[in-house]
Motif scaffolding. Sequence first.
Motif, PDB file in Angstrom:
ATOM      1  N   LEU A  55     -66.058  37.918  35.685  1.00  0.00           N
ATOM      2  CA  LEU A  55     -67.079  37.485  36.646  1.00  0.00           C
ATOM      3  C   LEU A  55     -66.435  36.911  37.904  1.00  0.00           C
ATOM      4  O   LEU A  55     -66.914  37.128  39.020  1.00  0.00           O
ATOM      5  N   LYS A  56     -65.330  36.219  37.717  1.00  0.00           N
ATOM      6  CA  LYS A  56     -64.604  35.642  38.843  1.00  0.00           C
ATOM      7  C   LYS A  56     -64.134  36.764  39.775  1.00  0.00           C
ATOM      8  O   LYS A  56     -64.255  36.675  40.991  1.00  0.00           O
ATOM      9  N   LEU A  57     -63.610  37.808  39.182  1.00  0.00           N
ATOM     10  CA  LEU A  57     -63.124  38.936  39.977  1.00  0.00           C
ATOM     11  C   LEU A  57     -64.266  39.593  40.739  1.00  0.00           C
ATOM     12  O   LEU A  57     -64.159  39.856  41.940  1.00  0.00           O
ATOM     13  N   LEU A  58     -65.399  39.826  40.041  1.00  0.00           N
ATOM     14  CA  LEU A  58     -66.513  40.498  40.702  1.00  0.00           C
ATOM     15  C   LEU A  58     -67.032  39.685  41.881  1.00  0.00           C
ATOM     16  O   LEU A  58     -67.381  40.238  42.922  1.00  0.00           O
ATOM     17  N   VAL A  77     -57.456  47.001  46.740  1.00  0.00           N
ATOM     18  CA  VAL A  77     -57.014  47.821  45.623  1.00  0.00           C
ATOM     19  C   VAL A  77     -57.143  46.916  44.406  1.00  0.00           C
ATOM     20  O   VAL A  77     -56.766  45.749  44.464  1.00  0.00           O
ATOM     21  N   VAL A  78     -57.690  47.442  43.317  1.00  0.00           N
ATOM     22  CA  VAL A  78     -57.848  46.618  42.130  1.00  0.00           C
ATOM     23  C   VAL A  78     -56.963  47.158  41.017  1.00  0.00           C
ATOM     24  O   VAL A  78     -56.922  48.365  40.776  1.00  0.00           O
ATOM     25  N   THR A  79     -56.255  46.261  40.358  1.00  0.00           N
ATOM     26  CA  THR A  79     -55.451  46.691  39.221  1.00  0.00           C
ATOM     27  C   THR A  79     -55.487  45.654  38.110  1.00  0.00           C
ATOM     28  O   THR A  79     -56.213  44.670  38.204  1.00  0.00           O
ATOM     29  N   VAL A  85     -61.201  48.779  32.244  1.00  0.00           N
ATOM     30  CA  VAL A  85     -62.400  48.661  31.423  1.00  0.00           C
ATOM     31  C   VAL A  85     -63.685  48.388  32.194  1.00  0.00           C
ATOM     32  O   VAL A  85     -64.759  48.413  31.613  1.00  0.00           O
ATOM     33  N   ASN A  86     -63.574  48.106  33.475  1.00  0.00           N
ATOM     34  CA  ASN A  86     -64.795  47.736  34.179  1.00  0.00           C
ATOM     35  C   ASN A  86     -64.946  48.464  35.511  1.00  0.00           C
ATOM     36  O   ASN A  86     -65.424  47.903  36.485  1.00  0.00           O
ATOM     37  N   GLU A  87     -64.528  49.697  35.504  1.00  0.00           N
ATOM     38  CA  GLU A  87     -64.484  50.495  36.723  1.00  0.00           C
ATOM     39  C   GLU A  87     -65.836  50.561  37.445  1.00  0.00           C
ATOM     40  O   GLU A  87     -65.910  50.342  38.657  1.00  0.00           O
ATOM     41  N   GLN A  88     -66.894  50.805  36.674  1.00  0.00           N
ATOM     42  CA  GLN A  88     -68.193  51.004  37.317  1.00  0.00           C
ATOM     43  C   GLN A  88     -68.695  49.767  38.042  1.00  0.00           C
ATOM     44  O   GLN A  88     -69.105  49.844  39.194  1.00  0.00           O
ATOM     45  N   ALA A  89     -68.603  48.615  37.353  1.00  0.00           N
ATOM     46  CA  ALA A  89     -69.090  47.375  37.990  1.00  0.00           C
ATOM     47  C   ALA A  89     -68.265  47.059  39.229  1.00  0.00           C
ATOM     48  O   ALA A  89     -68.805  46.630  40.254  1.00  0.00           O
ATOM     49  N   ILE A  90     -66.964  47.279  39.151  1.00  0.00           N
ATOM     50  CA  ILE A  90     -66.088  46.991  40.292  1.00  0.00           C
ATOM     51  C   ILE A  90     -66.476  47.858  41.482  1.00  0.00           C
ATOM     52  O   ILE A  90     -66.609  47.384  42.611  1.00  0.00           O
ATOM     53  N   LYS A  91     -66.695  49.137  41.206  1.00  0.00           N
ATOM     54  CA  LYS A  91     -67.057  50.055  42.302  1.00  0.00           C
ATOM     55  C   LYS A  91     -68.426  49.726  42.886  1.00  0.00           C
ATOM     56  O   LYS A  91     -68.632  49.816  44.086  1.00  0.00           O
ATOM     57  N   LYS A  96     -67.602  50.582  49.572  1.00  0.00           N
ATOM     58  CA  LYS A  96     -66.558  51.265  50.354  1.00  0.00           C
ATOM     59  C   LYS A  96     -65.310  50.422  50.569  1.00  0.00           C
ATOM     60  O   LYS A  96     -64.283  50.915  51.029  1.00  0.00           O
ATOM     61  N   SER A  97     -65.390  49.122  50.268  1.00  0.00           N
ATOM     62  CA  SER A  97     -64.227  48.274  50.556  1.00  0.00           C
ATOM     63  C   SER A  97     -63.101  48.482  49.547  1.00  0.00           C
ATOM     64  O   SER A  97     -61.984  48.046  49.764  1.00  0.00           O
TER      65      SER A  97
END
Length: 419
Positions: A55-58, A77-79, A85-91, A96-97
Amino acid sequence: MKNFKIVTYGCQINEYESEKFREALLSFGYNEVEKDEDADLILLNSCAVREKANLKLLSKIGRIRKLFEKQGHPVSVVTGCVASVNEQAIKRVGEKSIIALFKGYESLDDRVKKLRKLLSVTGEKKISLVQKVFAYVPIIYGCNDFCSYCIVPIAKGRERSRAKVEILEEINTLVKNGAQEIVLLGQNINHYGRDLGYKNGFIEMLEDVDKIPGLKRLRYLTSYPADFTLSVLERMRKLKKLCSHFHLPVQSGSNKILKSMERGYTREQYVELINSVRILFPYASITTDIIVGFPGESEKDYNETKSLVEYAQFDRSFVAAYSKRPNTPAAVMEEQIDEKEKKKRLNDLLSLQNAISLKKNRFFIGKTVEILIESIVGAQAFGRIPQDKLVIVEGCTARVGDIIKTEIVDADFIHLRGK
Ligand code: SAH
Ligand code: SF4
């Protein structure tokens, strides 16, 4: 695109990998900046082990996106585990950022190569590396244990040991550049070398590193209680630089819960292990990780964890409230514990542990200890004793990297104070 910033959440492996990305970006000719708004590129390296980190990352990605919409940059860039495991929520949050996601189970080399390509780097320049007093060195990536609550095997993949020569070469270079303390890393470090066909890979690695000239202190994280044998403990006793600290994550004191967590040991076996540690290493500190509120944890199970904490007299416990992780067996178990109850148990256990930590730390008052100075802020120096307790020394004239003796004059549940 020339300025970068790296944001790291999570474990020591993430810190190590962020450092490698940092070196790569500097060698690509990028400058490091402090503020998000000054960066053209933000690299987010984050953990997925607990829901809180996710949640902190999002929320961080949400803030970066707003900057992107306002200024046209920065992009990110996220790594790390979270990217696996959370590609969809991150995108979804980043839109676009976000220009790329590098999965945490891909090798670090591959990810650095991808970054190079993404940024269309043509040449590389040599950079002088920052001198570090202590350095992390991963020796095994991934995990094969599949504890029922844990996302690591999914996020980081199966166990992959690094080649021994590569590790020793890296440590030799670090020590030549001034590192005095090395912390070897692995999710289940006791398994080091199994995939390479070594029988006693972990202890042999410790023995080899212990011999490196110039190295002063050696640590390792994390050992898996079920894989710690008496013969490894015996061999550890002969090492000169190994710090007298054992981090032995127990997770629960209830056999019912340990079984459901698939930890592969019982409370009795764990107690036997720490009894052996206490006999063989009378001055060692012992720390642990505990999860409270695991599905099915009754009041009785929880009290068994408390009684274990009392028996073990841990120097420190990293206590977490259980959180559901996607695609793990525990997430779909019945009898999930109410959030309020989890929080209650968390606070209750922390207050028990803090009282024990205080007592353990106050034991050092009046004793003279050896610390390796890690940083100096104003008139205060910060360093650790081999037992991994942080000491704050007032009015110290030593320099970063010095090993000094100091007399402990006071202690709270986290720090010791030296003069
Ligand atoms: N490999 C190490 C630890 C890996 S994760 C080990 O086996 O001990 C670090 C810690 O996070 C774990 O020890 C555990 O206490 C905690 N953790 C992992 N998954 C969790 C979850 N789903 N909920 C709460 N805490 C968790
Ligand atoms: Fe997770 Fe268990 Fe592996 Fe530790 S040993 S990383 S808790 S699966």
